[in-house]
Design a protein around this motif. Structure first.
Motif, PDB file in Angstrom:
ATOM      1  N   ASN A  68       0.813  -1.223   0.000  1.00 42.04           N
ATOM      2  CA  ASN A  68       0.000   0.000   0.000  1.00 42.04           C
ATOM      3  C   ASN A  68       0.844   1.270   0.000  1.00 42.04           C
ATOM      4  O   ASN A  68       0.606   2.208   0.770  1.00 42.04           O
ATOM      5  CB  ASN A  68      -0.960  -0.002   1.202  1.00 42.04           C
ATOM      6  N   THR A  69       1.833   1.300  -0.894  1.00 40.83           N
ATOM      7  CA  THR A  69       2.637   2.510  -1.091  1.00 40.83           C
ATOM      8  C   THR A  69       2.629   2.832  -2.581  1.00 40.83           C
ATOM      9  O   THR A  69       2.386   1.962  -3.423  1.00 40.83           O
ATOM     10  CB  THR A  69       4.086   2.316  -0.619  1.00 40.83           C
ATOM     11  N   MET A  70       2.910   4.064  -2.908  1.00 38.57           N
ATOM     12  CA  MET A  70       2.938   4.438  -4.312  1.00 38.57           C
ATOM     13  C   MET A  70       4.011   3.666  -5.070  1.00 38.57           C
ATOM     14  O   MET A  70       3.829   3.327  -6.242  1.00 38.57           O
ATOM     15  CB  MET A  70       3.145   5.946  -4.457  1.00 38.57           C
ATOM     16  N   PHE A  95       4.302   0.726  10.252  1.00 40.33           N
ATOM     17  CA  PHE A  95       5.018   1.978  10.511  1.00 40.33           C
ATOM     18  C   PHE A  95       5.647   2.060  11.903  1.00 40.33           C
ATOM     19  O   PHE A  95       6.362   3.021  12.193  1.00 40.33           O
ATOM     20  CB  PHE A  95       4.062   3.161  10.313  1.00 40.33           C
ATOM     21  N   GLY A  96       5.386   1.079  12.751  1.00 40.42           N
ATOM     22  CA  GLY A  96       6.032   1.047  14.056  1.00 40.42           C
ATOM     23  C   GLY A  96       5.497   2.035  15.062  1.00 40.42           C
ATOM     24  O   GLY A  96       6.130   2.280  16.094  1.00 40.42           O
ATOM     25  N   THR A 117       4.046  12.081   7.543  1.00 42.21           N
ATOM     26  CA  THR A 117       5.473  12.088   7.938  1.00 42.21           C
ATOM     27  C   THR A 117       6.004  10.685   8.208  1.00 42.21           C
ATOM     28  O   THR A 117       7.226  10.501   8.345  1.00 42.21           O
ATOM     29  CB  THR A 117       5.683  12.933   9.204  1.00 42.21           C
ATOM     30  N   LEU A 118       5.120   9.693   8.312  1.00 37.11           N
ATOM     31  CA  LEU A 118       5.546   8.337   8.654  1.00 37.11           C
ATOM     32  C   LEU A 118       6.216   7.652   7.462  1.00 37.11           C
ATOM     33  O   LEU A 118       5.925   7.959   6.301  1.00 37.11           O
ATOM     34  CB  LEU A 118       4.345   7.513   9.105  1.00 37.11           C
ATOM     35  N   ARG A 119       7.082   6.690   7.770  1.00 37.46           N
ATOM     36  CA  ARG A 119       7.728   5.875   6.749  1.00 37.46           C
ATOM     37  C   ARG A 119       7.637   4.412   7.150  1.00 37.46           C
ATOM     38  O   ARG A 119       7.691   4.074   8.331  1.00 37.46           O
ATOM     39  CB  ARG A 119       9.205   6.288   6.564  1.00 37.46           C
ATOM     40  N   PRO A 170      12.506  -0.556   0.656  1.00 36.38           N
ATOM     41  CA  PRO A 170      12.878   0.857   0.820  1.00 36.38           C
ATOM     42  C   PRO A 170      11.728   1.637   1.468  1.00 36.38           C
ATOM     43  O   PRO A 170      10.585   1.512   1.051  1.00 36.38           O
ATOM     44  CB  PRO A 170      13.128   1.326  -0.617  1.00 36.38           C
ATOM     45  N   ARG A 171      12.065   2.399   2.485  1.00 35.89           N
ATOM     46  CA  ARG A 171      11.056   3.040   3.328  1.00 35.89           C
ATOM     47  C   ARG A 171      10.234   4.050   2.521  1.00 35.89           C
ATOM     48  O   ARG A 171      10.781   4.876   1.789  1.00 35.89           O
ATOM     49  CB  ARG A 171      11.716   3.709   4.528  1.00 35.89           C
TER      50      ARG A 171
END
Length: 315
Positions: A37-39, A77-78, A93-95, A100-101
């Motif tokens: 679920n990331t670009m 995301f911890g 702001t989360l990674r 790769p983050r």
């Protein structure tokens, strides 16, 4: 039920003579390479040739639709917080913990990517999670779609995935004209939901491999419904999905699935129960047991699936 969802012929299996092949639906993007679920995962899925992207919706505290499977931020995301307890300014702001983050995207980010030239053929299977206020989430969905113009209307590029009958009812009210899919693992509830015309099916792959699940496939085909399966990772299950004649395969590895499709007419399909899959077979049997227990509990506490569907949808 005052209306019915439209058909979605554009999401049907591909006619690649001499056989039809399922479409490759990238589960939360190309999870085999990038964080879910990331670009980056979505773009990678498109680059390897996926026909569609499956992703999950949640609402931030300030009403922004973000793409996250989990209700909390801990696993990916911890952060020990719920998505709904954070504003978008904080979520942005989360990674991801996995490299790769990557940042968490909004639905708007994905839509803006898909309207770019060359991406007009990609469609979305949108998993509407049940953790947020349903009416608020669906209203925000409608507003987000309206804010992102596309030459090909979104209701011809998006199938809304619903886990419960009340979400089907709300989608028909708030997002009329969008095709719908019932998402689930229960064969009895799926059968009950098939009282809704044109309601497509997105089912747990292990359920479809059971005797009762296998009966749903020809009935769905007879009624003109699309049928997808989730989440398929192993080659044997990918091959089984082709033999079953499914319309789409929700997979973590769309590249592998497309490779199997490309060599399908030239290869001898293996049994889903090979030496390599003894552990997978045990997992399948365990899931079937859990499904039986869950169906029994649901029937005892909420009534028969047919009664639930009739009470909520009037069919």
């Amino acid at each position: 039920m005052d209306s019915v969802p439209p058909a979605a012929s554009w999401a049907a299996s591909r006619d690649t003579k001499p056989t039809r092949l399922p479409q490759a639906i990238a589960h939360r993007g190309n999870m085999s390479v990038f964080p879910e679920n990331t670009m980056a995962a979505f773009k990678s899925a498109v680059e390897v040739g996926a026909h569609a992207i499956e992703t999950d919706t949640h609402l931030s505290r300030d009403g922004v639709i973000v793409l996250s499977h989990d209700v909390t931020l801990k696993r990916c995301f911890g952060k020990a917080s719920k998505v709904a307890d954070c504003d978008w300014a904080e979520l942005s702001t989360l990674r991801t913990l996995r490299g790769p983050r990557q940042p968490m995207p909004r639905l708007l980010d994905l839509l803006e990517y898909l309207v770019q030239p060359g991406n007009e053929h990609i469609w979305i299977l949108l998993d509407i999670k049940t953790d947020d206020d349903a009416a608020k989430l669906l209203t925000c969905l409608a507003e987000t779609f309206a804010s992102t113009p596309t030459p090909r209307p979104w209701n011809q590029r998006i199938i809304l995935g619903c886990w419960e009958a009340n979400y089907v009812a709300l989608c028909l009210k708030i997002l009329p004209g969008f095709p719908l899919a019932y998402q689930g693992w229960s064969t009895s509830f799926t059968t009950a939901m098939m009282a809704v015309p044109n309601l497509n099916l997105d089912m747990l792959c292990q359920t479809l491999a059971t005797p009762s699940g296998s009966k749903i496939i020809p009935e769905a085909r007879k009624q003109g419904r699309l049928i997808f399966a989730w989440t398929i990772k192993e080659e044997e299950w990918m091959e089984l999905s082709i033999r079953q004649g499914l319309d789409g395969v929700v997979t973590d590895d769309p590249k592998l699935f497309l490779e199997i499709c490309d060599r399908w007419p030239k290869t001898q399909a293996r049994s889903v129960f090979t030496k390599r899959t003894v552990q997978q077979s045990a997992h399948w049997a365990f899931i079937c047991f859990l499904v039986m227990i869950a169906e029994t509990f649901n029937r005892l506490t909420r009534g028969s699936p047919q009664a639930q569907v009739k009470r909520i949808l009037g069919v």
